[in-house]
Scaffold this motif. Structure first.
Motif, PDB file in Angstrom:
ATOM      1  N   ILE A 255    -117.977 -76.325 -91.415  1.00 25.74           N
ATOM      2  CA  ILE A 255    -118.429 -77.124 -90.933  1.00 25.74           C
ATOM      3  C   ILE A 255    -116.544 -78.566 -91.214  1.00 25.74           C
ATOM      4  O   ILE A 255    -116.216 -78.520 -91.910  1.00 25.74           O
ATOM      5  CB  ILE A 255    -118.956 -78.697 -91.064  1.00 25.74           C
ATOM      6  CG1 ILE A 255    -120.205 -77.642 -91.577  1.00 25.74           C
ATOM      7  CG2 ILE A 255    -119.684 -79.744 -90.489  1.00 25.74           C
ATOM      8  CD1 ILE A 255    -121.050 -78.325 -91.566  1.00 25.74           C
ATOM      9  N   ILE A 256    -115.551 -78.259 -89.748  1.00 24.84           N
ATOM     10  CA  ILE A 256    -114.753 -78.716 -89.957  1.00 24.84           C
ATOM     11  C   ILE A 256    -114.808 -80.080 -88.894  1.00 24.84           C
ATOM     12  O   ILE A 256    -115.277 -80.248 -87.646  1.00 24.84           O
ATOM     13  CB  ILE A 256    -113.519 -77.420 -89.189  1.00 24.84           C
ATOM     14  CG1 ILE A 256    -112.291 -78.508 -89.524  1.00 24.84           C
ATOM     15  CG2 ILE A 256    -113.606 -77.351 -87.829  1.00 24.84           C
ATOM     16  CD1 ILE A 256    -110.683 -77.636 -89.277  1.00 24.84           C
ATOM     17  N   ASN A 257    -113.849 -81.484 -88.754  1.00 21.81           N
ATOM     18  CA  ASN A 257    -114.180 -82.704 -88.767  1.00 21.81           C
ATOM     19  C   ASN A 257    -113.076 -82.818 -87.533  1.00 21.81           C
ATOM     20  O   ASN A 257    -111.683 -81.976 -87.400  1.00 21.81           O
ATOM     21  CB  ASN A 257    -114.425 -83.355 -89.147  1.00 21.81           C
ATOM     22  CG  ASN A 257    -113.513 -83.957 -89.908  1.00 21.81           C
ATOM     23  OD1 ASN A 257    -112.088 -83.290 -90.095  1.00 21.81           O
ATOM     24  ND2 ASN A 257    -113.950 -85.130 -90.212  1.00 21.81           N
ATOM     25  N   GLU A 258    -112.495 -83.775 -86.281  1.00 19.55           N
ATOM     26  CA  GLU A 258    -111.951 -84.652 -85.741  1.00 19.55           C
ATOM     27  C   GLU A 258    -111.915 -85.885 -85.764  1.00 19.55           C
ATOM     28  O   GLU A 258    -112.589 -85.962 -85.878  1.00 19.55           O
ATOM     29  CB  GLU A 258    -112.277 -83.241 -84.882  1.00 19.55           C
ATOM     30  CG  GLU A 258    -112.943 -83.962 -84.002  1.00 19.55           C
ATOM     31  CD  GLU A 258    -112.382 -83.709 -82.406  1.00 19.55           C
ATOM     32  OE1 GLU A 258    -111.693 -82.977 -81.755  1.00 19.55           O
ATOM     33  OE2 GLU A 258    -113.285 -84.722 -81.264  1.00 19.55           O
ATOM     34  N   ALA A 259    -110.700 -86.642 -85.701  1.00 19.61           N
ATOM     35  CA  ALA A 259    -111.029 -87.214 -84.797  1.00 19.61           C
ATOM     36  C   ALA A 259    -110.217 -87.488 -83.827  1.00 19.61           C
ATOM     37  O   ALA A 259    -109.472 -86.532 -82.456  1.00 19.61           O
ATOM     38  CB  ALA A 259    -109.391 -88.766 -85.161  1.00 19.61           C
ATOM     39  N   HIS A 260    -111.881 -88.075 -82.786  1.00 18.20           N
ATOM     40  CA  HIS A 260    -111.635 -88.049 -81.192  1.00 18.20           C
ATOM     41  C   HIS A 260    -110.429 -88.782 -80.804  1.00 18.20           C
ATOM     42  O   HIS A 260    -110.676 -87.880 -79.298  1.00 18.20           O
ATOM     43  CB  HIS A 260    -112.942 -88.409 -80.871  1.00 18.20           C
ATOM     44  CG  HIS A 260    -114.579 -88.437 -81.074  1.00 18.20           C
ATOM     45  ND1 HIS A 260    -114.519 -86.979 -81.281  1.00 18.20           N
ATOM     46  CD2 HIS A 260    -115.038 -89.100 -81.754  1.00 18.20           C
ATOM     47  CE1 HIS A 260    -115.635 -86.334 -81.944  1.00 18.20           C
ATOM     48  NE2 HIS A 260    -116.233 -88.337 -82.605  1.00 18.20           N
ATOM     49  N   ASN A 261    -109.579 -89.248 -81.358  1.00 20.40           N
ATOM     50  CA  ASN A 261    -108.553 -89.220 -80.198  1.00 20.40           C
ATOM     51  C   ASN A 261    -107.138 -88.683 -80.606  1.00 20.40           C
ATOM     52  O   ASN A 261    -105.725 -88.721 -80.508  1.00 20.40           O
ATOM     53  CB  ASN A 261    -108.100 -90.770 -79.936  1.00 20.40           C
ATOM     54  CG  ASN A 261    -107.885 -91.408 -81.857  1.00 20.40           C
ATOM     55  OD1 ASN A 261    -108.221 -90.853 -82.800  1.00 20.40           O
ATOM     56  ND2 ASN A 261    -106.835 -91.935 -81.913  1.00 20.40           N
ATOM     57  N   ASN A 262    -107.422 -87.536 -81.861  1.00 23.64           N
ATOM     58  CA  ASN A 262    -106.239 -86.451 -82.015  1.00 23.64           C
ATOM     59  C   ASN A 262    -106.668 -85.504 -81.759  1.00 23.64           C
ATOM     60  O   ASN A 262    -107.173 -84.924 -82.051  1.00 23.64           O
ATOM     61  CB  ASN A 262    -106.559 -87.124 -83.262  1.00 23.64           C
ATOM     62  CG  ASN A 262    -104.933 -86.565 -84.088  1.00 23.64           C
ATOM     63  OD1 ASN A 262    -104.139 -85.573 -83.311  1.00 23.64           O
ATOM     64  ND2 ASN A 262    -104.872 -87.334 -85.447  1.00 23.64           N
ATOM     65  N   SER A 263    -105.810 -85.455 -80.752  1.00 21.63           N
ATOM     66  CA  SER A 263    -105.580 -83.688 -79.755  1.00 21.63           C
ATOM     67  C   SER A 263    -104.926 -82.658 -81.465  1.00 21.63           C
ATOM     68  O   SER A 263    -105.631 -81.639 -80.920  1.00 21.63           O
ATOM     69  CB  SER A 263    -105.359 -83.661 -78.619  1.00 21.63           C
ATOM     70  OG  SER A 263    -103.673 -83.613 -79.017  1.00 21.63           O
TER      71      SER A 263
END
Length: 400
Positions: free
Chosen positions: A110-118
Motif C-alpha cells: 500500500i503506497i499513498n499520495e497527496a491528491h495535489n502532488n503529481s
C-alpha cells in the motif's frame, strides 16, 4: 493538522459535483487563481491546489495547499537534538530498489499520495514494471470511479483525481503492462466521521483478494488510509490498511510518500529532506535493517517513508517527470503557437475523441518560454488553446 483532514473528508463528497459543473477541465493558471479569489469556502485551498495540479502547475498546487496553514515562511525548521541524533542512525538507500527488493516477499503493498502532488503518481508509475516482474497483477486505486474492464485508458468520467495527466499515465501504463486495475472507494453516504468509509474500502479490496487468493496486490491510496496503527482522525478508529489486517490477518507493506514531501515554499520543507541530500528518492535504513518512519513513538505504524529530493527544473519542467526512463523531452515549435498565453495538451492518438486524459499539459505565457512536453514513445494529438479555450492549432506528433 486534524482540522485539515476533517475538511478534506468534506471535499470528497463535493468533488464529483464540482467536476461536472466545470465546462473546461484543464484551465489557465490565471483562471484558477481568479476562481480561488472568488471562492470564500473553507475548502478553497484544497480544491484550488488540486485544480492547479490537474492542469500541470505543480509548484502552484503546493504553494496553495501550504497557505491554508498560515505558517511563518521566514522561520527556519529545526529538529530537536534527540530527533537529529536518531535520524543520523539511518542511512539512505534508493527507494525504488528497496521497494522492489522487498516486494518479492510481500503479498500486499500500500503506497499513498497527496491528491495535489503529481510527483507521487509518477513515482508509483516507475515501480509498475518491476513489480509486475515480481508477480504483482492487481492495482487498486482509491480515486477510480468506474470498472476499466475492456478499456486500456482512463477517461474524464473515470474519476476526479484521475483527470490529472500523471494519474492518467499511471493507469495507462498499468493496463499496458498487464495489471488488472480496479477502484475500491466506498459508496456509503453514512456520516460517521469516515469510519464506514474505511471499512468499506477495506471490504472492497479484500473481496478482490479473496477472489484471487494467489495474486499479489498494489494499492495506491490517499494520505492516511495506509496507516496500520492509530490514524490521525480518531473517528476512523482504524484506517483502511488497519481494517484489511483485521479482516485478513495479512500484514501489508506500507509506504508513505506524503509525510516528508517538499512544500511549495522551500523554508517549509522538513529538515530531513536537507539532511538526506541525495539526488534520488530515499528510504532511510539502520544497521538492523529497520526503516525510518518518523519517530520511535509513531503510533500510526507504517513500514517506511520516502524522502523525495527537492524538485529541480530541467528543460523548463520538473526533473522527476522523466523518472520513468522511457519518457523524452518533446519541444513545441514557436511557429505552432499563434497566440499567447497558450495551453498545450498532448493526447495519445485516438484518446482525445473518446474523452481521454492528456498525457501532458503545459502553459506558455509568452513566446520567450520553452515549450517542452515530457512524453513516452507513442503517437499524439497536440491541441493548442488560446485564453478563451478555443483550439487555435491541432497537429499530430510522433515520439520515437
Amino acid at each position: 493538522m486534524l482540522k485539515f483532514k476533517l475538511l478534506f473528508l468534506l471535499i470528497l463528497s463535493l468533488t464529483k459535483t464540482q467536476a461536472q459543473e466545470k465546462k473546461e477541465t484543464y484551465l489557465f493558471s490565471k483562471d484558477i487563481a481568479a476562481n480561488f479569489e472568488n471562492d470564500k469556502s473553507l475548502a478553497r485551498f484544497q480544491t484550488t491546489s488540486v485544480d492547479f495540479s490537474r492542469s500541470g502547475y505543480y509548484k502552484l498546487g503546493l504553494e496553495t495547499w501550504d497557505k491554508q496553514f498560515n505558517t511563518d515562511t521566514s522561520k527556519k525548521r529545526n529538529l530537536s537534538k534527540e530527533d537529529s541524533l536518531y535520524f543520523k542512525s539511518f542511512k539512505p538507500v534508493n527507494a525504488k530498489k528497496y521497494i522492489i527488493d522487498r516486494s518479492k516477499n510481500e503479498k500486499l503493498i500500500i503506497i499513498n499520495e497527496a491528491h495535489n502532488n503529481s510527483r507521487h503518481r509518477v513515482f508509483t508509475t516507475s515501480l509498475l514494471q518491476d513489480l509486475y516482474k515480481n508477480g504483482y497483477r492487481f492495482l487498486g486505486l482509491e480515486a477510480l470511479w468506474e470498472n476499466l474492464d475492456g478499456k486500456d485508458f482512463a477517461v474524464l468520467e473515470s474519476g476526479f483525481y484521475t483527470k490529472e495527466s500523471q494519474f492518467g499515465n499511471m493507469i495507462k501504463e498499468a493496463k499496458a503492462i498487464g495489471f488488472t486495475v480496479f477502484g475500491y472507494e466506498s459508496t456509503s453516504k453514512v456520516r460517521d466521521g469516515g469510519k464506514t468509509r474505511e471499512i468499506e474500502q477495506a471490504e472492497n479490496i479484500v473481496k478482490i483478494m479473496n477472489e484471487n487468493p494467489n495474486a499479489k496486490f498494489l494499492i495506491h491510496c490517499g494520505y492516511e488510509h495506509l496507516v496500520e496503527g492509530t490514524p490521525g482522525i480518531p473517528t476512523w478508529e482504524k484506517a483502511m490498511a488497519g481494517r484489511i489486517i483485521e479482516m485478513t490477518g495479512i500484514n501489508p507493506f506500507t509506504i508513505d510518500q506524503t509525510s516528508y514531501s517538499e512544500k511549495g515554499t522551500k523554508t517549509l520543507n522538513s529538515p530531513y529532506i536537507q539532511q538526506v541530500n541525495q539526488e534520488y528518492s530515499a528510504i532511510m535504513v539502520n544497521k538492523e535493517n529497520q526503516a525510518f518512519t518518523g519517530s520511535t513513538e509513531n503510533s500510526k505504524k507504517i513500514d517506511c517513508v520516502i524522502i523525495h529530493p527537492v524538485t529541480k527544473i530541467k528543460d523548463n519542467r520538473p526533473d522527476w517527470l522523466s523518472l520513468p526512463k522511457d519518457r523524452k523531452i518533446v519541444k513545441i515549435e514557436n511557429a505552432k503557437i499563434t497566440e499567447y498565453p497558450a495551453l498545450i495538451l498532448a493526447y495519445r492518438a485516438n484518446e482525445y475523441e473518446k474523452n481521454g486524459i492528456p498525457a501532458d499539459i503545459i502553459e506558455l505565457i509568452t513566446d520567450t518560454e520553452k515549450g517542452n512536453l515530457v512524453l513516452k514513445k507513442s503517437d499524439y494529438k497536440i491541441l493548442i488553446k488560446n485564453k478563451d479555450y478555443k483550439v487555435i492549432n491541432e497537429y499530430s506528433q510522433s515520439v520515437k
